[in-house]
Design a protein around this motif. Sequence first.
Motif, mmCIF file in Angstrom:
data_model
loop_
_atom_site.group_PDB
_atom_site.id
_atom_site.type_symbol
_atom_site.label_atom_id
_atom_site.label_comp_id
_atom_site.label_asym_id
_atom_site.label_seq_id
_atom_site.Cartn_x
_atom_site.Cartn_y
_atom_site.Cartn_z
ATOM 1 N N MET A 217 0.748 -1.073 -0.083
ATOM 2 C CA MET A 217 -0.093 0.160 0.073
ATOM 3 C C MET A 217 0.986 1.400 0.109
ATOM 4 S SD MET A 217 -1.422 -0.446 3.926
ATOM 5 C CE MET A 217 -2.536 1.146 3.617
ATOM 6 N N ILE B 5 -3.687 0.498 -2.833
ATOM 7 C CA ILE B 5 -3.327 -1.080 -2.104
ATOM 8 C C ILE B 5 -3.548 -2.194 -3.153
ATOM 9 C CG2 ILE B 5 -5.633 -1.704 -0.895
ATOM 10 C CD1 ILE B 5 -4.049 -2.272 1.562
ATOM 11 N N TRP C 24 -10.015 1.931 7.499
ATOM 12 C CA TRP C 24 -9.706 1.936 6.002
ATOM 13 C C TRP C 24 -10.996 1.475 5.326
ATOM 14 C CZ3 TRP C 24 -5.448 3.750 4.682
ATOM 15 C CH2 TRP C 24 -4.087 3.697 5.554
ATOM 16 N N SER D 153 3.844 2.249 6.632
ATOM 17 C CA SER D 153 2.628 1.391 6.221
ATOM 18 C C SER D 153 3.284 -0.134 6.043
ATOM 19 C CB SER D 153 1.835 1.845 5.461
ATOM 20 O OG SER D 153 2.718 1.700 4.133
ATOM 21 N N PHE E 196 1.665 -4.805 5.535
ATOM 22 C CA PHE E 196 0.594 -5.384 5.959
ATOM 23 C C PHE E 196 0.695 -6.542 6.761
ATOM 24 C CE2 PHE E 196 2.865 -7.702 2.380
ATOM 25 C CZ PHE E 196 2.597 -8.979 2.583
ATOM 26 N N PRO F 46 -4.381 -4.550 5.903
ATOM 27 C CA PRO F 46 -3.152 -3.561 6.234
ATOM 28 C C PRO F 46 -2.876 -3.573 7.959
ATOM 29 C CG PRO F 46 -5.254 -2.715 5.166
ATOM 30 C CD PRO F 46 -5.495 -4.206 5.439
#
Length: 363
Positions: A41, A62, A90, A322, A324, A339
């Motif tokens: 993302m 993403i 999100w 960021s 995941f 995420p």
Amino acid sequence: MTTAWTSTHVEAIASQQAARLPKFAATDVVRPRPELYYWDMWPVQDRDGNIADISGREFWMILTAPDDGDPAGRHFKAKIHLLERKHANWIDLGPLLPDFGGPYEREWSGSSIWSEGKFTLWFTGAGLLASPGGYQQALFETTADTDQDGFPVGWSVPRPILTELTSDYIAADAHEGEAGRIKAYRDPAYFRDPVDGREYLVFSASRPSGESEYTGAIGLAENIDHTWTLLPPIIHSGGVNNELERAHIVFHEGNYLAFWATQSSTFTPELQHAPTGLYGMSAKALRGPYEPLNGSGLVLANPEDRPAQAYSWSVTRELLVSSFVECADDDCSEFAGAPAPLARLDIGNEARDARPVGMETMR
């Protein structure tokens, strides 16, 4: 000049007290849509690298794929979705791009900016529609207007960029391959140098390294007279690591910070004690020379007893990180595909060190 990330740098990790992320709880694994896998993302930014405020909205992009019980196969079904971030939530707004009918088969990572009412997206076109299932990689650019609510509309047909390679790069044009062993020509990340206003794309690449199959590099291209032009890589890991993924540059207090993500399995066998993590180097000039952050390059890693917890870290100008969630239990019994909570970095004096200092709570 091209700076080497060397085995000496990596071996220094053994004497370093690595900054480890905390273990994620089950409540941290929140998919915007339960029927989809989510992974790489990036935010929509302005030209200076700040997360863009677009009609009061904060957009991210993403990679997604249907949760069909085959997480390894998600790379062959990847599609970019548009996310909106609201109060640590999100919201999945659906596929970003229409189906343009090729020439690529699927969409891999990239970057996006919003400027003067227009979105620009650079992304990786993976595979060939005419010959599905391959690992070929090419870079594309597309633009869109902005509607009255801030959403992108009317994406242009993606145009290929940087199609002519120089001898500094290895083509990522093989159909067959294996994850972690393929060559890289992907993940274009926009960077505008605040010192002189020149525009660049930083990307994950492969650079010839003699007999070694470990050929990772961070590539660079400059926008010269409205044409993206290849320059020599700024960093390479020849003979050390095969993949410097999601490579990007952050300008922070007069220093150029180059970040990338990599996995233990893509180091040479004698260096696979190095953890999967976020790595980085700093320099006083965009083209270097670069010095590894924390002496080794390692910025943050997963918990020791959950070494594959998260991946694909990326750092914003605000020093938000960021990633995941890959595994949410110690046995890594199931692919999470969500995420991860955003982390925050602190950069030390003269950009010699960097470490995480906080993490957002998922809601």
